[in-house]
Design an enzyme around this catalytic site. Structure first.
Site, PDB file in Angstrom:
ATOM      1  CB  CYS A   1      57.759  26.809  28.070  1.00 36.69           C
ATOM      2  SG  CYS A   1      56.980  25.249  28.475  1.00 36.69           S
TER       3      CYS A   1
ATOM      4  CG  HIS B   1      54.935  30.961  27.971  1.00 29.73           C
ATOM      5  ND1 HIS B   1      55.652  29.820  28.270  1.00 29.73           N
ATOM      6  CD2 HIS B   1      54.648  31.564  29.161  1.00 29.73           C
ATOM      7  CE1 HIS B   1      55.793  29.730  29.583  1.00 29.73           C
ATOM      8  NE2 HIS B   1      55.187  30.776  30.150  1.00 29.73           N
TER       9      HIS B   1
END
Length: 453
Positions: A69, A127
């Protein structure tokens, strides 16, 4: 014809003189390579993404720069291999940590787009650091709405880990979740497009879904659509993909109804391949076929992803076969915005426009690289159709992707010179990288606090 009228006519008629395009970058999270219709899925239906694919160049050798990610997102945000600045892991959710995030020394995609005259917005998963200094509004986005961590619960009032239950955030202030999160992100993106339609300034929107990343949660109407799938995990995952497709369809409809579609540059990718998560019956509920491997791996299934580029005013739909990477989004966008002079000199991405429009026929990249686990970890390198994989200290593996997309036949013993050249290429590339500056959080363990320097 009067001179001013003639000039106005030329501005409207000449494709070379079109206004700067709007830019829409859509990222899925943990999407399987073969889990959308335009990639061949017969089980999961994605009519809106399939429609977009029909208007796009489908990059059949499209990659992201990492098989999981946050590092992929750091690469997209900078146009650089994230290994060059130590962002090789997922940052823990530690709002007090000033290290675990996209380093402030890096110039970001939206900062450059602001300089190019754009209004910039981000919706969805961030993130890229929990500390306020890493907030999207501090990194170049004029507007932000979304979940700042690595994931989130999909329904309001459902409980999960602390990071997955933090409030949503709008421009630095907490805001309640009001509905199924994928739908809410789609509505926010549509609102951004509607608000800025018709303005003199073009817009850039970074729409980063957390779907279909776990937890597996989906609206009942989509679960009912896939009731024939016997495995409940696969059923829910399929429903989540369709819910995301519906949200993307609403966003694309907003672009069309505001008469901006022809001059909107759209990118679509997944941040990595589908994870190798086992369902209750022992099967994997994501489908990366015909690729080998999954999220986290440097085989093709880790970072070769569905990859679309669409700009009807400039790029003809079809297929593009040469290897490309999401690092290319930033320089391609600056070139499309007639702002190539703003492109930093230290990028690893390249401007794809001359390649996608057939102005240039060579490959955009001679060589592409991947690494997990820092120096001495797992490496992969692709040059032409040849790909070398080296897992830690194990002997290198070599595959010819033009004949063996599934990486099933190791050619290392047959082509020792190719192995030698590609191992040397990795060594040369690694001299321009650094060790990770923070570690991914350990599953099941609290993240360690960093000592102040």
């Amino acid at each position: 014809m009067r001179p001013l009228l003639l000039l106005a006519s030329l501005l409207l008629a000449s494709p070379a003189l079109v206004a700067k395009p709007n830019v829409l970058l859509i990222i899925a999270d943990d999407l399987g390579y073969n889990d959308v219709g335009f990639q061949g899925s017969k089980e999961i239906t994605t009519p809106n993404l399939d429609k977009l694919a029909a208007q796009s160049l489908l990059c059949t050798n499209g990659y992201v720069s990492h098989p999981f990610c946050s590092p992929t997102r750091a690469g997209i945000m900078t146009g650089r291999y994230q290994h060059r600045f130590g962002h090789e892991n997922n940052p823990a959710w530690l709002p007090q940590d000033t290290v675990a995030g996209l380093p402030l020394t890096e110039t970001t995609y939206p900062q450059l787009m602001q300089k190019a005259g754009y209004t910039t917005g981000a919706v969805g998963k961030w993130h890229l650091g929990a500390h306020p200094q890493f907030h999207p509004n501090k990194r170049g986005f004029d507007e932000y709405f979304g979940a700042l961590g690595g994931g989130h619960m999909y329904f309001p009032d459902t409980r999960g880990g602390a990071e997955y239950n933090i409030p949503l955030n709008r421009n630095g202030k907490d805001e309640a979740q009001t509905k199924y999160l994928t739908e809410q992100f789609g509505e926010e993106a549509s609102s951004f497009i509607s608000r800025h339609a018709g303005e003199a300034k073009p817009w850039m929107l970074y729409l980063a879904f957390n779907a279909p990343h776990t937890p597996l949660q989906a609206p009942q109407k989509w679960l009912d659509k896939y009731s024939q799938i016997p495995d409940k995990s696969r059923q829910t995952y399929a429903a989540m993909v369709s819910a995301m497709d519906e949200a993307i369809g609403a966003v694309l409809t907003q672009v069309e109804t505001t008469k901006q579609r022809d001059n909107t540059l759209i990118f679509f990718v997944s941040d990595n391949g589908g994870p190798n998560l086992q369902a209750k019956n022992g099967s994997n509920f994501t489908n990366n076929s015909p690729l080998r491997g999954a999220k986290g791996m440097v085989y093709e299934g880790g970072m070769r992803v569905p990859f679309l580029v669409s700009w009807p005013a400039k790029i003809k739909p079809g297929k593009y076969e040469q290897p490309v990477i999401a690092l290319d989004f930033l320089p391609t966008t600056l070139a499309a915005a007639d702002s190539a002079d703003l492109t930093p000199k230290n990028l690893d991405g390249v401007n794809l426009l001359p390649f996608l429009t057939s102005e240039k026929t060579a490959a955009p990249h001679e060589t592409l690289f991947w690494r997990t686990g820092g120096p001495g970890g797992n490496n992969a390198v692709r040059r032409g159709s040849m790909k070398l994989v080296r897992l830690g200290k194990a002997e290198p593996e070599l595959y010819d992707l033009s004949a063996d997309i599934g990486e099933s036949k190791n050619l290392a013993a047959e082509k020792p010179e190719v192995v030698k050249d590609l191992v040397a290429a990795i060594a040369d590339w690694e001299r321009g990288t650094i060790a990770p500056i923070f570690q991914s959080p350990q599953a099941g363990k609290p993240a360690a606090k960093k000592k102040k320097k």
